[in-house]
Write a protein that holds these residues in place. Structure first.
Motif: not given
Length: 558
Positions: A194-222
């Motif tokens: 996700m962080l490697s694709g930061f420019e794509i995230i900002k350019s294509y308004s992917m903020k909502r998706y990556v936050i949801q993806r991060f939260n899902k991964e974070n929840d599973e890890t915890i």
């Protein structure tokens, strides 16, 4: 882990000895308390003064040993951690490109950071605690016998029950630790992606998706971590309850024996103190033993990387490229299903210039990676001067060629460091490659010159500047084979022409170029044009030969 302990055996033994002395000193405070209370009840002032003076000296020495115990244990842990990280990193670097690419880069990062930290938290620290509390328990047990044998018998019964707990939980905890380690690796991979694709995230308004993806991964890890913690909590809770029962048994029996006149009040105080030194160490021991056992899969994973070896067979060394590199019936597949290359037959002669052309995905880059020794699992043969590539030392083969890729990686260091890669070269050689790569004008325009910091992966440079540095990096090594995999695609056409033209004039340099920029004035300078399609060589020859034969690649000339 035994290997690292043996490597630090002197420091480890000294730490254990200090640990034993400090633990014994802590335990025998119970005798001081017993005698102090009995002296006080006996109102013997002379003995009381002597006891106070002795206690001051005793506690001062004990304080020194407690400090040394903490200091030395931290020192030996730091040394072992440094060695483990160094060995795992060295083992990672020892991987062939082929084997390294079987894992995501973030997997290696997770292993070197998360898994090594788990070794510290769940093996080294618990190991010293087990030693410390085992000494405290043993000494306290002997003191309990000294104080009263009957109370000791009841304590043994409670302890026997406590011994059963780690056996019930050990296997389950080991499985959960393994799953948690795997989940940490997945989390690191996802975070890096996700962080490697930061420019794509900002350019294509992917903020909502990556936050949801991060939260899902974070929840599973915890949740994975909590499954481990939940089992540890059960172990700690049961152990603490039984430890409390030990103290209650000692307290009530001791009180009963005072009433019956079997022991003194001082002995009661000593026994209560000793019982806490029996109960609490048992809690720590039975909490830590499952941790130590559960870490075994992590230890095995670290060992498999740190002890990585390309091959147990003795490989033939090769120090030069004298005649040619040739392939016969060369075939290759990444997934063992779809063939990327099929029946490739070609010869690359020393000092000649070759250009490989063809549509995207036809196998051009795969071919040159095979020639450079990136992959070993291929069909057919690749020979360096009639010596089969698979029998040659892979590191030696890598020293015969420099590859300039389209996607250039830059270390977060200076331009000088990215060219020389921390090897020593005469300033004259550096100046020459700066000129030949077209870097001279750029270097002259920046105040720091070659000492300019390029930023993370060359973030402070343009694509063209990065590729010029990559060309200089390749040229300064003066290797007999130079491979350009779209190596000048990020520079303007005139600069690309100038760079390639200079390279083509180097007499003894063997060049293999992959390009989509089919310019007549450059193609005429190559000895052989190799045209590929669908993983095969469909035609090859000089520019004039292909023109006279009405070659299909002519339609793509610019």
């Amino acid at each position: 882990m035994k290997f690292y302990i043996k490597q630090n055996k002197v420091l480890f033994i000294v730490t254990i000895l200090v640990n034993v002395i400090a633990s014994l000193g802590y335990v025998f405070m119970a005798i001081l308390l017993q005698q102090l209370l009995d002296i006080a009840l006996g109102k013997d002032m002379q003995h009381f003064v002597r006891m106070v003076l002795f206690s001051i000296f005793y506690f001062a020495v004990l304080g020194i040993f407690l400090y040394l115990q903490s200091l030395l244990s931290k020192k030996v842990i730091c040394k072992i951690m440094r060695q483990i990280r160094s060995d795992v990193f060295q083992g990672t670097v020892n991987h062939s490109i082929e084997d390294f690419n079987k894992k995501n880069t973030a997997d290696y990062i997770s292993i070197i950071t998360n898994d090594v930290k788990m070794i510290e938290d769940n093996y080294l620290l618990p190991l010293f605690e087990v030693v410390q509390y085992a000494v405290i328990f043993t000494a306290s047990f002997l003191l309990m016998i000294y104080f009263d044998i009957i109370v000791t018998v009841y304590v043994i019964a409670a302890i026997a029950i406590m011994f059963l707990i780690p056996g019930f939980l050990g296997n389950s905890l080991e499985k959960r630790q393994k799953r948690y380690s795997s989940k940490l690796a997945d989390f690191t991979v996802s975070l890096k992606d996700m962080l490697s694709g930061f420019e794509i995230i900002k350019s294509y308004s992917m903020k909502r998706y990556v936050i949801q993806r991060f939260n899902k991964e974070n929840d599973e890890t915890i949740n994975s971590k909590y499954s481990v913690d939940r089992l540890l909590a059960l172990n700690e809770g049961v152990s603490s309850f039984l430890a409390l029962m030990v103290q209650i048994v000692v307290l009530f029996l001791s009180a009963y024996f005072i009433i019956t006149g079997r022991i003194t009040v001082g002995t009661l105080l000593g026994m209560v103190q000793v019982s806490s030194n029996l109960a609490n160490p048992l809690v720590m021991i039975f909490t830590n033993i499952p941790k130590i056992k559960s870490i075994q899969p992590i230890v095995e994973k670290l060992q498999s990387i740190s002890q990585y070896s390309l091959s147990h067979l003795q490989k033939e060394h090769i120090s030069s490229f004298d005649f040619c590199v040739c392939t016969k019936d060369l075939g290759f597949s990444y997934d063992k299903q779809k063939e990327v290359l099929n029946e490739i037959n070609c010869t690359i002669e020393k000092g000649k210039k070759y250009v490989v052309v063809g549509k995207s995905g036809c196998g051009k880059s795969t071919l040159i990676k095979l020639l450079a020794g990136y992959y070993s699992d291929y069909a057919g043969t690749i020979k360096y001067d009639n010596r089969e590539l698979g029998l040659l030392d892979r590191n030696d083969v890598a020293q015969l060629s420099s590859i300039i890729h389209q996607n250039i990686y830059m270390f977060d260091e200076t331009i000088h460091d990215n060219i020389c890669l921390h090897e020593d070269y005469p300033q004259e050689m550096i100046d020459n490659v700066v000129m030949e790569s077209g870097l001279a004008e750029f270097i002259s325009e920046i105040p720091e010159g070659l000492l300019h910091q390029v930023g993370e992966n060359g973030a402070d440079l343009s694509g063209g500047q990065k590729q010029r540095i990559a060309v200089a990096r390749a040229l300064i090594r003066n290797k007999p084979i130079l491979i350009l995999d779209e190596g000048t695609s990020a520079v303007d056409m005139q600069t690309a022409y100038d760079i390639e033209n200079r390279l083509l004039q180097i007499k003894d340099l063997t060049i293999i170029t992959i390009t989509h920029h089919l310019r007549t004035e450059l193609l005429e300078k190559y000895d052989t044009i190799i045209c590929m399609d669908y993983g095969k060589i469909i035609e090859k020859g000089t520019f004039n030969e292909l023109v006279s034969n009405n070659s299909i690649f002519l339609n793509n000339l610019s």
